[in-house]
Every structure is written in C-alpha cells, then in structure tokens.
Scaffold this motif. Structure first.
Motif, PDB file in Angstrom:
ATOM      1  N   GLU A 125       0.811  -1.215   0.000  1.00 44.56           N
ATOM      2  CA  GLU A 125       0.000   0.000   0.000  1.00 44.56           C
ATOM      3  C   GLU A 125       0.842   1.263   0.000  1.00 44.56           C
ATOM      4  O   GLU A 125       0.467   2.267  -0.583  1.00 44.56           O
ATOM      5  CB  GLU A 125      -0.993   0.002   1.167  1.00 44.56           C
ATOM      6  N   GLU A 126       2.015   1.237   0.613  1.00 44.29           N
ATOM      7  CA  GLU A 126       2.882   2.404   0.602  1.00 44.29           C
ATOM      8  C   GLU A 126       3.370   2.699  -0.816  1.00 44.29           C
ATOM      9  O   GLU A 126       3.456   3.850  -1.223  1.00 44.29           O
ATOM     10  CB  GLU A 126       4.091   2.201   1.531  1.00 44.29           C
ATOM     11  N   THR A 127       3.662   1.658  -1.565  1.00 42.54           N
ATOM     12  CA  THR A 127       4.132   1.825  -2.947  1.00 42.54           C
ATOM     13  C   THR A 127       3.113   2.585  -3.773  1.00 42.54           C
ATOM     14  O   THR A 127       3.448   3.520  -4.504  1.00 42.54           O
ATOM     15  CB  THR A 127       4.399   0.449  -3.601  1.00 42.54           C
ATOM     16  N   LEU A 128       1.864   2.190  -3.665  1.00 43.67           N
ATOM     17  CA  LEU A 128       0.826   2.786  -4.496  1.00 43.67           C
ATOM     18  C   LEU A 128       0.647   4.283  -4.231  1.00 43.67           C
ATOM     19  O   LEU A 128       0.309   5.033  -5.134  1.00 43.67           O
ATOM     20  CB  LEU A 128      -0.498   2.045  -4.289  1.00 43.67           C
ATOM     21  N   LEU A 129       0.908   4.711  -3.015  1.00 43.05           N
ATOM     22  CA  LEU A 129       0.783   6.134  -2.713  1.00 43.05           C
ATOM     23  C   LEU A 129       1.748   6.978  -3.542  1.00 43.05           C
ATOM     24  O   LEU A 129       1.512   8.152  -3.783  1.00 43.05           O
ATOM     25  CB  LEU A 129       1.014   6.400  -1.227  1.00 43.05           C
ATOM     26  N   PHE A 130       2.860   6.380  -3.974  1.00 44.11           N
ATOM     27  CA  PHE A 130       3.867   7.130  -4.720  1.00 44.11           C
ATOM     28  C   PHE A 130       3.770   6.917  -6.224  1.00 44.11           C
ATOM     29  O   PHE A 130       4.549   7.485  -6.980  1.00 44.11           O
ATOM     30  CB  PHE A 130       5.260   6.784  -4.191  1.00 44.11           C
ATOM     31  N   LEU A 131       2.823   6.117  -6.666  1.00 44.03           N
ATOM     32  CA  LEU A 131       2.564   5.932  -8.097  1.00 44.03           C
ATOM     33  C   LEU A 131       1.352   6.801  -8.432  1.00 44.03           C
ATOM     34  O   LEU A 131       0.211   6.359  -8.371  1.00 44.03           O
ATOM     35  CB  LEU A 131       2.317   4.454  -8.426  1.00 44.03           C
ATOM     36  N   VAL A 144      -2.945 -17.169  -4.643  1.00 41.76           N
ATOM     37  CA  VAL A 144      -2.668 -16.006  -3.794  1.00 41.76           C
ATOM     38  C   VAL A 144      -2.819 -14.745  -4.634  1.00 41.76           C
ATOM     39  O   VAL A 144      -2.266 -14.643  -5.722  1.00 41.76           O
ATOM     40  CB  VAL A 144      -1.227 -16.074  -3.220  1.00 41.76           C
ATOM     41  N   TRP A 145      -3.602 -13.800  -4.129  1.00 40.92           N
ATOM     42  CA  TRP A 145      -3.668 -12.530  -4.832  1.00 40.92           C
ATOM     43  C   TRP A 145      -3.791 -11.390  -3.860  1.00 40.92           C
ATOM     44  O   TRP A 145      -4.259 -11.537  -2.751  1.00 40.92           O
ATOM     45  CB  TRP A 145      -4.729 -12.517  -5.904  1.00 40.92           C
ATOM     46  N   LYS A 146      -3.297 -10.249  -4.314  1.00 46.06           N
ATOM     47  CA  LYS A 146      -3.255  -9.039  -3.498  1.00 46.06           C
ATOM     48  C   LYS A 146      -3.939  -7.928  -4.280  1.00 46.06           C
ATOM     49  O   LYS A 146      -3.679  -7.737  -5.465  1.00 46.06           O
ATOM     50  CB  LYS A 146      -1.804  -8.652  -3.225  1.00 46.06           C
ATOM     51  N   TYR A 147      -4.819  -7.226  -3.604  1.00 50.65           N
ATOM     52  CA  TYR A 147      -5.534  -6.106  -4.207  1.00 50.65           C
ATOM     53  C   TYR A 147      -5.153  -4.850  -3.444  1.00 50.65           C
ATOM     54  O   TYR A 147      -5.280  -4.789  -2.224  1.00 50.65           O
ATOM     55  CB  TYR A 147      -7.043  -6.342  -4.124  1.00 50.65           C
ATOM     56  N   ILE A 148      -4.651  -3.846  -4.156  1.00 51.81           N
ATOM     57  CA  ILE A 148      -4.250  -2.583  -3.537  1.00 51.81           C
ATOM     58  C   ILE A 148      -5.032  -1.463  -4.217  1.00 51.81           C
ATOM     59  O   ILE A 148      -5.041  -1.368  -5.444  1.00 51.81           O
ATOM     60  CB  ILE A 148      -2.736  -2.313  -3.707  1.00 51.81           C
ATOM     61  N   ARG A 149      -5.667  -0.638  -3.420  1.00 54.37           N
ATOM     62  CA  ARG A 149      -6.475   0.449  -3.969  1.00 54.37           C
ATOM     63  C   ARG A 149      -6.123   1.748  -3.270  1.00 54.37           C
ATOM     64  O   ARG A 149      -6.032   1.803  -2.042  1.00 54.37           O
ATOM     65  CB  ARG A 149      -7.953   0.138  -3.764  1.00 54.37           C
ATOM     66  N   SER A 156      -4.381   4.788   1.041  1.00 54.72           N
ATOM     67  CA  SER A 156      -4.544   3.569   0.258  1.00 54.72           C
ATOM     68  C   SER A 156      -4.919   2.427   1.185  1.00 54.72           C
ATOM     69  O   SER A 156      -4.731   2.491   2.397  1.00 54.72           O
ATOM     70  CB  SER A 156      -3.278   3.234  -0.529  1.00 54.72           C
ATOM     71  N   LYS A 157      -5.467   1.388   0.595  1.00 61.85           N
ATOM     72  CA  LYS A 157      -5.936   0.245   1.356  1.00 61.85           C
ATOM     73  C   LYS A 157      -5.554  -1.014   0.597  1.00 61.85           C
ATOM     74  O   LYS A 157      -5.675  -1.055  -0.616  1.00 61.85           O
ATOM     75  CB  LYS A 157      -7.455   0.338   1.496  1.00 61.85           C
ATOM     76  N   THR A 169      -6.180  -7.033   5.828  1.00 65.14           N
ATOM     77  CA  THR A 169      -6.489  -5.707   5.291  1.00 65.14           C
ATOM     78  C   THR A 169      -5.596  -4.712   6.011  1.00 65.14           C
ATOM     79  O   THR A 169      -5.435  -4.778   7.225  1.00 65.14           O
ATOM     80  CB  THR A 169      -7.967  -5.330   5.536  1.00 65.14           C
ATOM     81  N   ARG A 170      -4.987  -3.814   5.240  1.00 64.68           N
ATOM     82  CA  ARG A 170      -4.150  -2.766   5.842  1.00 64.68           C
ATOM     83  C   ARG A 170      -4.505  -1.425   5.229  1.00 64.68           C
ATOM     84  O   ARG A 170      -4.812  -1.337   4.052  1.00 64.68           O
ATOM     85  CB  ARG A 170      -2.662  -3.044   5.576  1.00 64.68           C
ATOM     86  N   ASP A 171      -4.442  -0.397   6.047  1.00 65.39           N
ATOM     87  CA  ASP A 171      -4.636   0.979   5.597  1.00 65.39           C
ATOM     88  C   ASP A 171      -3.337   1.736   5.783  1.00 65.39           C
ATOM     89  O   ASP A 171      -2.592   1.484   6.724  1.00 65.39           O
ATOM     90  CB  ASP A 171      -5.719   1.675   6.427  1.00 65.39           C
TER      91      ASP A 171
END
Length: 194
Positions: A125-131, A144-149, A156-157, A169-171
């Motif tokens: 989730e930290e990565t997505l904040l910088f994209l 196994v799958w990961k969803y980042i929004r 981001s979550k 789940t992480r925020d």
C-alpha cells in the motif's frame, strides 16, 4: 507468463510508434511510460512481449525479429539485423476480458520469473501512494492474490486473499508530504535547497 491488464487509455498509432523509437512518446509530462525505457528493459527477461489494445495485436520477439531479418536479407541484402523493437509482428487478437489493453510477457527462464515474482510481492500500500497515475493494482499468483487500492492522494488500502478468502487488510495514510524545492545556484545549475 505474465499478464498485465489496463483499463486506462488504449494504445494508439503514436503509442505504438513510441515503442519503436525511444524518447519518442506523445505522452505529456507527468505520465508514466513516457520514455519507453521500462518497456525496452523487459527484453532482458522476456522471450516475447505481446500487446493487445484497441483493434491492434502485435508481438515483439527475437524469433520474429530473426525471421523478419532473414526474409528481408534474402530479398534486399540487409547489412545488419534491426533491433527487436523495430520489427513487431501482427498477430491474431485475443480476449482482453473487458480491459482496454492486455500485455502478455513470456519469460525466458524460471530464474527470471522467480526474481519478478519476488519484486511483485514487494508491492504494498505504501508503494501505491507514490505511483501518482495508478489508482489500483491486483497481483495474482496462483491461489494467492493481493488487491491494492488508492482511496485518495493520501490514503490507500490493501486486501490480501488466499484461495478467495480475505487474509489481511491494511490501511496507509500520508499525514504530511514534504520535499525540497529545486533552486538555481550562481552558475544557473539546479540544486536542492538544504
């Protein structure tokens, strides 16, 4: 094989042209994939790269490049083989599952695939904040799958699933953004303020 699906803008004539010649993108500042260098870097680990977008389906590979060169050389005596990205091959379209673009990358070997899987596992989730231009990412690897929004510019979550069951789940929230502003020194060169 890696599959990348995109629901953003599809490739157009200018987008395909920019893959053939580096630094020839029609994208404006602030867009990802502007220089085409990341796409070119894929050739180090890929047997082939296929793009299905709009009504266009093309593939880049050393095998297709060799075939193109041998055919052209027998007819016109080409002095040297052109770069792989200068010789795309038109291929039959495939189902994009409702997405505007699908990129299929056949990986050269298991070692390269293992490295890529490791890198994809590091996306969080930290990565997505910088994209800045990407709002969500889904990474699937077997069961196994990961969803980042990204819910906003500052929040981001992520949701991680295994066998279809939510595992975690992480925020993540950015409370304050700070950065240094470039300024010109006495010689007219840009440097960061300290």
């Amino acid at each position: 094989t890696l599959l990348f699906y995109n629901s953003g803008k599809p490739f157009n004539k200018e987008g395909i042209s920019s893959l053939l010649v580096p630094y020839n993108s029609s994208k404006g500042d602030g867009n990802i994939g502007k220089k085409g260098l990341g796409f070119r870097a894929l050739l180090n680990t890929a047997k082939s790269i296929r793009i299905d977008s709009n009504d266009l389906s093309i593939r880049f590979s050393a095998e297709d490049n060799k075939s193109f060169y041998e055919t052209c050389n027998s007819l016109y005596h080409f002095p040297k083989r052109p770069p792989i990205l200068n010789t795309p091959r038109i291929v039959q379209p495939t189902n994009r599952d409702g997405f505007t673009t699908m990129i299929t990358i056949r990986i050269k070997d298991d070692e390269a695939l293992t490295r890529i899987e490791h890198m994809l596992a590091q996306i969080d989730e930290e990565t997505l904040l910088f994209l800045q231009k990407i709002d969500e990412i889904t990474i699937e690897n077997g069961d196994v799958w990961k969803y980042i929004r990204k819910e906003s510019e500052h929040h981001s979550k992520t949701q991680s699933f295994r066998n279809g069951t939510l595992q975690k789940t992480r925020d993540f929230t950015v409370i304050r953004k700070s950065y240094q502003v470039p300024e010109k020194n006495d010689e007219g060169k840009t440097e960061l303020l300290k």
